[in-house]
Motif scaffolding. Structure first.
Motif, PDB file in Angstrom:
ATOM      1  N   HIS A  57      53.610 -57.145  34.697  1.00 29.03           N
ATOM      2  CA  HIS A  57      53.468 -58.471  35.320  1.00 29.03           C
ATOM      3  C   HIS A  57      52.625 -58.378  36.594  1.00 29.03           C
ATOM      4  CE1 HIS A  57      54.717 -62.633  36.091  1.00 29.03           C
ATOM      5  NE2 HIS A  57      54.807 -62.283  37.367  1.00 29.03           N
ATOM      6  N   ALA A  58      52.915 -57.368  37.407  1.00 28.14           N
ATOM      7  CA  ALA A  58      52.155 -57.184  38.641  1.00 28.14           C
ATOM      8  C   ALA A  58      50.685 -56.906  38.345  1.00 28.14           C
ATOM      9  CB  ALA A  58      52.762 -56.047  39.452  1.00 28.14           C
ATOM     10  N   PRO A  91      67.872 -60.097  36.649  1.00 22.60           N
ATOM     11  CA  PRO A  91      66.524 -59.656  36.999  1.00 22.60           C
ATOM     12  C   PRO A  91      65.458 -60.223  36.065  1.00 22.60           C
ATOM     13  CG  PRO A  91      67.735 -57.890  35.912  1.00 22.60           C
ATOM     14  CD  PRO A  91      68.717 -58.985  36.162  1.00 22.60           C
ATOM     15  N   SER A  92      64.326 -60.595  36.635  1.00 25.11           N
ATOM     16  CA  SER A  92      63.190 -61.060  35.854  1.00 25.11           C
ATOM     17  C   SER A  92      61.960 -60.275  36.282  1.00 25.11           C
ATOM     18  CB  SER A  92      62.956 -62.561  36.078  1.00 25.11           C
ATOM     19  OG  SER A  92      62.639 -62.818  37.441  1.00 25.11           O
ATOM     20  N   ALA A  93      60.970 -60.216  35.409  1.00 31.75           N
ATOM     21  CA  ALA A  93      59.774 -59.419  35.677  1.00 31.75           C
ATOM     22  C   ALA A  93      59.059 -59.878  36.934  1.00 31.75           C
ATOM     23  CB  ALA A  93      58.834 -59.478  34.480  1.00 31.75           C
ATOM     24  N   ASP A  94      58.948 -61.198  37.122  1.00 32.95           N
ATOM     25  CA  ASP A  94      58.214 -61.693  38.295  1.00 32.95           C
ATOM     26  C   ASP A  94      58.964 -61.393  39.595  1.00 32.95           C
ATOM     27  OD1 ASP A  94      60.202 -63.488  37.585  1.00 32.95           O
ATOM     28  OD2 ASP A  94      59.089 -65.231  38.275  1.00 32.95           O
ATOM     29  N   GLU A  95      60.298 -61.468  39.541  1.00 28.28           N
ATOM     30  CA  GLU A  95      61.099 -61.189  40.735  1.00 28.28           C
ATOM     31  C   GLU A  95      61.040 -59.704  41.101  1.00 28.28           C
ATOM     32  OE1 GLU A  95      65.524 -62.371  42.528  1.00 28.28           O
ATOM     33  OE2 GLU A  95      65.135 -62.482  40.375  1.00 28.28           O
ATOM     34  N   ILE A  96      61.141 -58.840  40.093  1.00 32.40           N
ATOM     35  CA  ILE A  96      61.102 -57.401  40.339  1.00 32.40           C
ATOM     36  C   ILE A  96      59.714 -56.972  40.791  1.00 32.40           C
ATOM     37  CG2 ILE A  96      61.304 -55.125  39.253  1.00 32.40           C
ATOM     38  CD1 ILE A  96      63.456 -56.313  37.446  1.00 32.40           C
ATOM     39  N   ALA A  97      58.668 -57.588  40.237  1.00 31.13           N
ATOM     40  CA  ALA A  97      57.292 -57.210  40.571  1.00 31.13           C
ATOM     41  C   ALA A  97      57.038 -57.285  42.072  1.00 31.13           C
ATOM     42  CB  ALA A  97      56.309 -58.099  39.825  1.00 31.13           C
ATOM     43  N   ALA A  98      57.734 -58.187  42.754  1.00 33.59           N
ATOM     44  CA  ALA A  98      57.552 -58.347  44.201  1.00 33.59           C
ATOM     45  C   ALA A  98      58.013 -57.113  44.977  1.00 33.59           C
ATOM     46  CB  ALA A  98      58.304 -59.577  44.683  1.00 33.59           C
TER      47      ALA A  98
END
Length: 226
Positions: free
Chosen positions: A25-26, A211-218
């Protein structure tokens, strides 16, 4: 230039998939093309489209341009048990060579970031002689290790890092993932891991209820991999 990494973990159920999806995602947010492979997945559900695995679907959602499910997860096994046992029960012959050729089919797409996610830890068996480490060795790509932050994680992480090095592969980085919200002395454990693992920490992911991909990517620094 295409970058490829093998994602392993210190154990099962420590967030390899959510971390891998977040890294993809990142990379997408930075304008990169992405691809992923979950070569073998045990614990698949029967659907109208065939067997489908939740982890493989999570990776699939972060592939840009899109990839067909069968390319991302070439070996889908129904039983939620060790892959080599599920494969034996379901009459599927697993080998590092076969899975390597399936990974290479995705590599041929030349995405700017491609992640190959293992199953469980570094030495999960494929058959009576080979493990997923043999697959990583055939692919010859650097490794990213996900450390599940809970009691015992230092031993598991250091042993895994040592095994990766002993197998002749490069540990490109590691991610600390808080899987136990009640872990004692997390900061002290993290400091010890930073001291003992000879690779960059790509991020520290806090405990997240959903957890979601966009939240973890941060919480991750994908630039080290790109």
């Amino acid at each position: 230039m295409a970058k490829r990494y093998f994602i392993t973990g210190t154990d099962t159920e420590i967030g390899k998939t959510t971390i891998a999806a977040a890294l993809l995602h990142a990379a997408r947010l930075s304008g990169r093309t992405t691809a992923a492979v979950k070569p073998v997945a045990a614990g698949c559900e029967r659907t109208a489209d065939g067997l489908r695995n939740e982890d493989a679907l999570a990776l699939m959602s972060q592939c840009q341009p899109p990839l067909p499910y069968e390319l991302i997860n070439p070996v889908a096994l129904e039983a939620a048990i060790a892959p080599h046992i599920a494969a034996w029960e379901e009459g599927v012959a697993l080998s590092a060579e076969m899975l390597s050729s399936r990974c290479n089919a995705v590599f041929a797409r030349n995405a700017e970031l491609t992640l190959v996610e293992g199953a469980g830890g570094w030495r999960v068996p494929l058959n009576g002689q080979q493990t997923l480490a043999d697959l990583a060795g055939l692919l010859g790509i650097p490794v990213v290790m996900v450390v599940g932050m809970r009691l015992g994680c230092i031993n598991h992480a250091v042993l895994t890092a040592e095994a990766i090095k002993a197998d002749g592969l490069v540990l490109a980085g590691w991610v600390a993932n808080r899987v136990d919200p009640d872990m004692s002395r997390p900061d002290e454990n993290l400091a010890t891991l930073r001291q003992m693992i000879e690779a960059p920490c790509l991020g520290v992911v806090p405990w997240l209820d959903q957890p979601s991909a966009d939240e973890i990517a941060a919480h991750l620094d994908v630039s080290v991999l790109l």
